[in-house]
Design a protein around this motif. Structure first.
Motif, PDB file in Angstrom:
ATOM      1  N   GLU A 277       0.825  -1.214   0.000  1.00 58.05           N
ATOM      2  CA  GLU A 277       0.000   0.000   0.000  1.00 58.05           C
ATOM      3  C   GLU A 277       0.859   1.264   0.000  1.00 58.05           C
ATOM      4  OE1 GLU A 277      -3.758  -2.279   2.162  1.00 58.05           O
ATOM      5  OE2 GLU A 277      -2.683  -0.755   3.305  1.00 58.05           O
ATOM      6  N   ILE A 278       1.961   1.238   0.738  1.00 55.38           N
ATOM      7  CA  ILE A 278       2.868   2.397   0.746  1.00 55.38           C
ATOM      8  C   ILE A 278       3.466   2.593  -0.652  1.00 55.38           C
ATOM      9  CG2 ILE A 278       5.086   3.254   1.634  1.00 55.38           C
ATOM     10  CD1 ILE A 278       4.227   1.970   4.378  1.00 55.38           C
ATOM     11  N   ALA A 279       3.824   1.478  -1.314  1.00 60.04           N
ATOM     12  CA  ALA A 279       4.380   1.571  -2.677  1.00 60.04           C
ATOM     13  C   ALA A 279       3.352   2.145  -3.657  1.00 60.04           C
ATOM     14  CB  ALA A 279       4.863   0.207  -3.146  1.00 60.04           C
ATOM     15  N   LEU A 280       2.063   1.783  -3.465  1.00 61.38           N
ATOM     16  CA  LEU A 280       1.003   2.288  -4.343  1.00 61.38           C
ATOM     17  C   LEU A 280       0.731   3.770  -4.105  1.00 61.38           C
ATOM     18  CD1 LEU A 280      -1.333   1.699  -6.401  1.00 61.38           C
ATOM     19  CD2 LEU A 280      -2.771   1.166  -4.412  1.00 61.38           C
ATOM     20  N   TRP A 281       0.602   4.162  -2.844  1.00 66.29           N
ATOM     21  CA  TRP A 281       0.188   5.528  -2.504  1.00 66.29           C
ATOM     22  C   TRP A 281       1.360   6.515  -2.435  1.00 66.29           C
ATOM     23  CZ3 TRP A 281      -4.898   7.274  -1.398  1.00 66.29           C
ATOM     24  CH2 TRP A 281      -5.886   6.269  -1.435  1.00 66.29           C
ATOM     25  N   PHE A 282       2.547   5.997  -2.130  1.00 67.49           N
ATOM     26  CA  PHE A 282       3.733   6.850  -2.001  1.00 67.49           C
ATOM     27  C   PHE A 282       4.882   6.284  -2.831  1.00 67.49           C
ATOM     28  CE2 PHE A 282       1.230   7.809   1.765  1.00 67.49           C
ATOM     29  CZ  PHE A 282       1.384   9.184   1.939  1.00 67.49           C
ATOM     30  N   PRO A 283       4.731   6.290  -4.179  1.00 69.16           N
ATOM     31  CA  PRO A 283       5.807   5.749  -5.023  1.00 69.16           C
ATOM     32  C   PRO A 283       7.122   6.500  -4.815  1.00 69.16           C
ATOM     33  CG  PRO A 283       4.156   6.910  -6.346  1.00 69.16           C
ATOM     34  CD  PRO A 283       3.588   6.779  -4.971  1.00 69.16           C
ATOM     35  N   GLU A 284       7.016   7.740  -4.343  1.00 69.68           N
ATOM     36  CA  GLU A 284       8.232   8.543  -4.084  1.00 69.68           C
ATOM     37  C   GLU A 284       8.911   8.132  -2.776  1.00 69.68           C
ATOM     38  OE1 GLU A 284       5.123   9.358  -3.797  1.00 69.68           O
ATOM     39  OE2 GLU A 284       4.770  10.831  -2.202  1.00 69.68           O
ATOM     40  N   GLY A 285       8.244   7.273  -1.994  1.00 73.75           N
ATOM     41  CA  GLY A 285       8.819   6.797  -0.730  1.00 73.75           C
ATOM     42  C   GLY A 285       8.503   7.719   0.426  1.00 73.75           C
ATOM     43  N   PRO A 286       8.863   7.302   1.643  1.00 78.98           N
ATOM     44  CA  PRO A 286       8.589   8.102   2.834  1.00 78.98           C
ATOM     45  C   PRO A 286       9.485   9.340   2.914  1.00 78.98           C
ATOM     46  CG  PRO A 286       9.841   6.130   3.424  1.00 78.98           C
ATOM     47  CD  PRO A 286       9.541   6.027   1.957  1.00 78.98           C
ATOM     48  N   VAL A 287       9.054  10.283   3.737  1.00 83.69           N
ATOM     49  CA  VAL A 287       9.896  11.440   4.054  1.00 83.69           C
ATOM     50  C   VAL A 287      10.973  10.976   5.040  1.00 83.69           C
ATOM     51  CG1 VAL A 287       9.932  13.710   5.175  1.00 83.69           C
ATOM     52  CG2 VAL A 287       8.008  13.071   3.685  1.00 83.69           C
ATOM     53  N   ASN A 288      12.209  11.311   4.753  1.00 85.23           N
ATOM     54  CA  ASN A 288      13.326  10.855   5.582  1.00 85.23           C
ATOM     55  C   ASN A 288      13.637  11.881   6.673  1.00 85.23           C
ATOM     56  OD1 ASN A 288      15.569   9.482   6.542  1.00 85.23           O
ATOM     57  ND2 ASN A 288      16.928  10.373   4.992  1.00 85.23           N
ATOM     58  N   TRP A 289      13.216  11.565   7.903  1.00 83.05           N
ATOM     59  CA  TRP A 289      13.562  12.441   9.033  1.00 83.05           C
ATOM     60  C   TRP A 289      13.557  11.610  10.314  1.00 83.05           C
ATOM     61  CZ3 TRP A 289      10.216  14.347  13.171  1.00 83.05           C
ATOM     62  CH2 TRP A 289       8.939  13.764  13.183  1.00 83.05           C
ATOM     63  N   GLN A 290      14.240  12.078  11.318  1.00 83.92           N
ATOM     64  CA  GLN A 290      14.293  11.381  12.600  1.00 83.92           C
ATOM     65  C   GLN A 290      13.724  12.287  13.673  1.00 83.92           C
ATOM     66  OE1 GLN A 290      15.151   8.285  12.215  1.00 83.92           O
ATOM     67  NE2 GLN A 290      15.838   8.677  10.115  1.00 83.92           N
ATOM     68  N   ASN A 291      12.826  11.743  14.489  1.00 81.23           N
ATOM     69  CA  ASN A 291      12.251  12.520  15.579  1.00 81.23           C
ATOM     70  C   ASN A 291      13.275  12.649  16.712  1.00 81.23           C
ATOM     71  OD1 ASN A 291      10.714  13.300  17.920  1.00 81.23           O
ATOM     72  ND2 ASN A 291       8.885  12.765  16.749  1.00 81.23           N
ATOM     73  N   SER A 292      13.516  13.868  17.143  1.00 82.27           N
ATOM     74  CA  SER A 292      14.544  14.093  18.164  1.00 82.27           C
ATOM     75  C   SER A 292      14.112  13.588  19.545  1.00 82.27           C
ATOM     76  CB  SER A 292      14.901  15.579  18.231  1.00 82.27           C
ATOM     77  OG  SER A 292      13.763  16.320  18.600  1.00 82.27           O
ATOM     78  N   LEU A 293      12.833  13.259  19.703  1.00 81.36           N
ATOM     79  CA  LEU A 293      12.348  12.704  20.975  1.00 81.36           C
ATOM     80  C   LEU A 293      12.539  11.188  21.069  1.00 81.36           C
ATOM     81  CD1 LEU A 293       8.979  14.613  21.441  1.00 81.36           C
ATOM     82  CD2 LEU A 293      11.143  15.036  22.601  1.00 81.36           C
ATOM     83  N   HIS A 294      13.116  10.594  20.039  1.00 77.44           N
ATOM     84  CA  HIS A 294      13.212   9.134  19.958  1.00 77.44           C
ATOM     85  C   HIS A 294      13.648   8.454  21.264  1.00 77.44           C
ATOM     86  CE1 HIS A 294      13.296   5.353  17.730  1.00 77.44           C
ATOM     87  NE2 HIS A 294      14.427   5.090  18.369  1.00 77.44           N
ATOM     88  N   PRO A 295      14.723   8.919  21.913  1.00 74.96           N
ATOM     89  CA  PRO A 295      15.163   8.248  23.148  1.00 74.96           C
ATOM     90  C   PRO A 295      14.186   8.416  24.318  1.00 74.96           C
ATOM     91  CG  PRO A 295      16.814   9.833  22.355  1.00 74.96           C
ATOM     92  CD  PRO A 295      15.622   9.994  21.504  1.00 74.96           C
ATOM     93  N   TRP A 296      13.232   9.339  24.197  1.00 80.45           N
ATOM     94  CA  TRP A 296      12.227   9.525  25.251  1.00 80.45           C
ATOM     95  C   TRP A 296      11.012   8.625  25.021  1.00 80.45           C
ATOM     96  CZ3 TRP A 296      14.027  11.706  29.359  1.00 80.45           C
ATOM     97  CH2 TRP A 296      15.048  12.645  29.239  1.00 80.45           C
ATOM     98  N   ILE A 297      10.947   7.988  23.860  1.00 79.26           N
ATOM     99  CA  ILE A 297       9.822   7.108  23.525  1.00 79.26           C
ATOM    100  C   ILE A 297      10.257   5.637  23.531  1.00 79.26           C
ATOM    101  CG2 ILE A 297       8.092   6.584  21.730  1.00 79.26           C
ATOM    102  CD1 ILE A 297       8.381   9.539  20.828  1.00 79.26           C
ATOM    103  N   TYR A 298      11.517   5.404  23.159  1.00 78.18           N
ATOM    104  CA  TYR A 298      12.048   4.030  23.100  1.00 78.18           C
ATOM    105  C   TYR A 298      13.172   3.876  24.103  1.00 78.18           C
ATOM    106  CZ  TYR A 298       9.397   3.408  18.795  1.00 78.18           C
ATOM    107  OH  TYR A 298       8.380   3.319  17.880  1.00 78.18           O
ATOM    108  N   GLU A 299      13.208   2.728  24.812  1.00 75.70           N
ATOM    109  CA  GLU A 299      14.312   2.500  25.781  1.00 75.70           C
ATOM    110  C   GLU A 299      15.474   1.755  25.135  1.00 75.70           C
ATOM    111  OE1 GLU A 299      12.582   0.257  28.962  1.00 75.70           O
ATOM    112  OE2 GLU A 299      12.605  -1.593  27.831  1.00 75.70           O
TER     113      GLU A 299
END
Ligand code: DAT
Ligand code: MG
Length: 150
Positions: A128-150
């Protein structure tokens, strides 16, 4: 942690009913990362491709007509277990059976107006992602990552 992506779409009724902000809010607040978003109207052949697995069902024509009846919000969401957890946030296919607290449980009545789509497996998410977003996902990293994942 093993990250996954899923395809989530707010259907035309969700848009018309002003549920876009509320729905995005639920995925955002959970801690999932938005990796793609577009507000578009799709045509019949595109909708038929998206729901190709259901083409033999008696409700297929009505389902396609509903999905093309107005603009939809198409999104990629990323996170650990986001495919299965996304389905849990959305609730059962038939809103009559969706638990309160789920999107369909809180905001929908009829199965043919159930407000939102979410991929049902990692494999269908990939398709479904390939069908709807042939250009692929937006490449970014959330800076809160270490506060959400241990
Ligand atoms: P889901 O959207 O929960 O993944 P699905 O993939 O089985 O459910 O079906 C896609 C959509 O088709 C669903 O959101 C609403 C519609 N639909 C499913 N079963 C139906 C039925 N028995 N009668 C009418 N519409 C139905
Ligand atoms: Mg499905």
């Amino acid at each position: 942690e093993k990250m996954e992506q899923t395809f989530i779409m707010i259907k035309p009724d969700g848009v018309q009913r002003g549920l876009v902000g509320e729905i995005i809010c639920r995925f955002e607040k959970k801690g999932f990362y938005l990796k793609g978003l577009k507000f578009i109207t799709v045509d019949q052949s595109f909708a038929e491709k998206h729901y190709a697995d259901l083409s033999a069902k008696p409700f297929f024509a009505g389902l396609v007509e509903y999905i093309i009846s107005g603009p939809v919000v198409a999104m990629i969401w990323e996170g650990k277990g986001v495919v299965a957890t996304g389905r849990t946030i959305i609730g059962a296919t038939n809103p009559a059976a969706s638990a309160p607290g789920t999107i369909r449980g809180d905001f929908a009545i009829d199965i043919g107006r159930n407000v939102i789509h979410g991929s049902d497996s990692v494999e269908s998410a990939r398709k479904e992602i390939a069908l709807w977003f042939p250009e692929g996902p937006v490449n970014w990293q959330n800076s809160l990552h270490p506060w959400i994942y241990e």
